[in-house]
Structure formats: structure tokens, C-alpha cells
Design an enzyme around this catalytic site. Structure first.
Site, PDB file in Angstrom:
ATOM      1  N   ASN A 184       0.830  -1.203   0.000  1.00 43.51           N
ATOM      2  CA  ASN A 184       0.000   0.000   0.000  1.00 43.51           C
ATOM      3  C   ASN A 184       0.868   1.259   0.000  1.00 43.51           C
ATOM      4  OD1 ASN A 184      -2.416  -1.452   0.107  1.00 43.51           O
ATOM      5  ND2 ASN A 184      -2.283  -1.642   2.322  1.00 43.51           N
ATOM      6  N   HIS A 185       0.489   2.213  -0.792  1.00 45.34           N
ATOM      7  CA  HIS A 185       1.182   3.499  -0.867  1.00 45.34           C
ATOM      8  C   HIS A 185       0.240   4.601  -0.397  1.00 45.34           C
ATOM      9  CE1 HIS A 185       4.578   2.321  -3.784  1.00 45.34           C
ATOM     10  NE2 HIS A 185       3.977   1.196  -3.390  1.00 45.34           N
ATOM     11  N   LYS A 186       0.817   5.624   0.171  1.00 49.77           N
ATOM     12  CA  LYS A 186       0.040   6.776   0.629  1.00 49.77           C
ATOM     13  C   LYS A 186      -0.592   7.449  -0.593  1.00 49.77           C
ATOM     14  CE  LYS A 186       0.500  11.011   3.293  1.00 49.77           C
ATOM     15  NZ  LYS A 186       1.397  11.876   4.036  1.00 49.77           N
ATOM     16  N   THR A 244       2.653   9.217  -4.995  1.00 49.23           N
ATOM     17  CA  THR A 244       2.464   7.933  -4.318  1.00 49.23           C
ATOM     18  C   THR A 244       3.794   7.218  -4.120  1.00 49.23           C
ATOM     19  OG1 THR A 244       2.136   6.759  -6.402  1.00 49.23           O
ATOM     20  CG2 THR A 244       0.155   7.609  -5.274  1.00 49.23           C
TER      21      THR A 244
END
Length: 183
Positions: free
Chosen positions: A82-84, A90
Site C-alpha cells: 500500500n502506498h500513501k 504515491t
């Protein structure tokens, strides 16, 4: 009836493609129940290669119950994938260090879906993909090449991308009785 020894890596003589993977997993954040097997002619003992983006600094766990059947190519995507999404990029600059770690997001800023939990007696078909934080109930069946993006109820058959309910395996009364056994 004695059954096979759960401490035996390969319970079927002459079939090294079938492995009780509890005996081979070394990562302390991957917990496997007795008799759960992975069937892969290209290396059943190396199940951990199918647990992707599982970085120790995140701390999430993959928990798989007893008596599960995992077909070749089953993969688990963990929270490290998961990326911000709320920033202007990202890209995970901070993980590469060399000064970039100064922009490390706070733990609550990163998308974290929690542990991935597979119940007991779950059958996951060939090339299925399970996303982070998903909970799969006891007795569920995941069809081949499905992408599991949401929780699956106990004793439910799902398939597709994203995986959708196909039918329940047993009537509600029997499901309640089996769930009360608590494995």
C-alpha cells in the site's frame, strides 16, 4: 484412524509437490495451522515466496488456519504494497534512505488494512490473489484466479475479479454448528 504426522513436510510419499507448510515457514509473522498444505510441483517448501510486500517494519501478520488446501500460485499481498494516496506523489521516497527518510509518513498516514486471516478448512484455488487485511471464514472456497478484495463469510464459495459470492456450501444451521466447534 491415525492420519499423517503433521510434523512431516511431505505427507504423501512420492509427491514432494505437496507440503505441510507449517514445517517450512520461517517468518515469525506468518502463522500456519497443522495439516495446511501447499501443492506446487515447482517448490512447495518455498511457500513464503508467495507472501508479497511483507516487510518486517510494518508488523502485519498472515494467519492461516488448520486443514487448508492452497493450490499452486496462491499469493497474498500484504500491507507493504500500500502506498500513501493523499500526497502529491504515491512514490515511497522514505524507504530508500539517504536523506529521503526525513519525509517518513506517520504510521497512521499509510494505508493499513490489518492482518490477513484465513480460517480453517479453506480451499484456495490455483493462482488466486488475496489482498491485505482480508478475513476468509472457515470452510470457504476461493475459485482459481480469483482476486479476494473483501472479507469472505464462512462456508461460502466465491470467484472472479473481484471475488463475488457464488453460493454457500452448507445450510445456515450446519454452518452455525460447525462454527461452534471452534476448531
Amino acid at each position: 484412524m491415525n492420519g499423517p504426522n503433521p510434523a512431516n513436510k511431505h505427507p504423501m510419499e512420492g509427491f514432494p509437490q505437496v507440503c505441510f507448510i507449517k514445517n517450512t515457514v520461517k517468518n515469525p509473522n506468518i502463522l500456519i495451522g497443522d495439516y495446511t498444505y501447499y501443492d506446487d510441483p515447482e517448490g512447495a517448501e518455498d511457500f513464503e515466496r508467495n507472501v508479497l510486500y511483507h516487510y518486517p517494519f510494518i508488523g502485519d501478520k498472515l494467519v492461516i488456519g488448520k486443514f487448508c488446501a492452497l493450490a499452486k500460485g496462491v499469493r497474498f499481498i500484504m500491507n507493504g504494497a500500500n502506498h500513501k494516496l493523499s500526497g502529491i506523489s504515491t512514490y515511497p521516497f522514505q524507504i530508500f534512505g539517504n536523506g529521503w527518510e526525513k519525509v517518513m509518513p506517520e504510521p497512521g498516514d499509510l494505508p493499513y488494512k490489518g492482518d490477513t486471516v484465513v480460517g480453517n478448512d479453506v480451499w484456495i484455488g490455483y493462482d488466486a490473489l488475496v489482498m491485505p487485511g482480508v478475513r476468509i471464514g472457515n470452510g470457504a472456497v476461493i475459485s482459481s484466479r480469483s482476486v479476494v478484495t473483501a472479507d469472505i463469510a464462512p462456508y461460502t464459495i466465491v470467484g472472479g475479479n473481484p471475488a463475488r459470492h457464488i453460493r454457500t456450501r452448507l445450510d445456515l444451521g450446519r454452518v452455525r454448528g460447525l462454527e461452534e466447534l471452534a476448531w
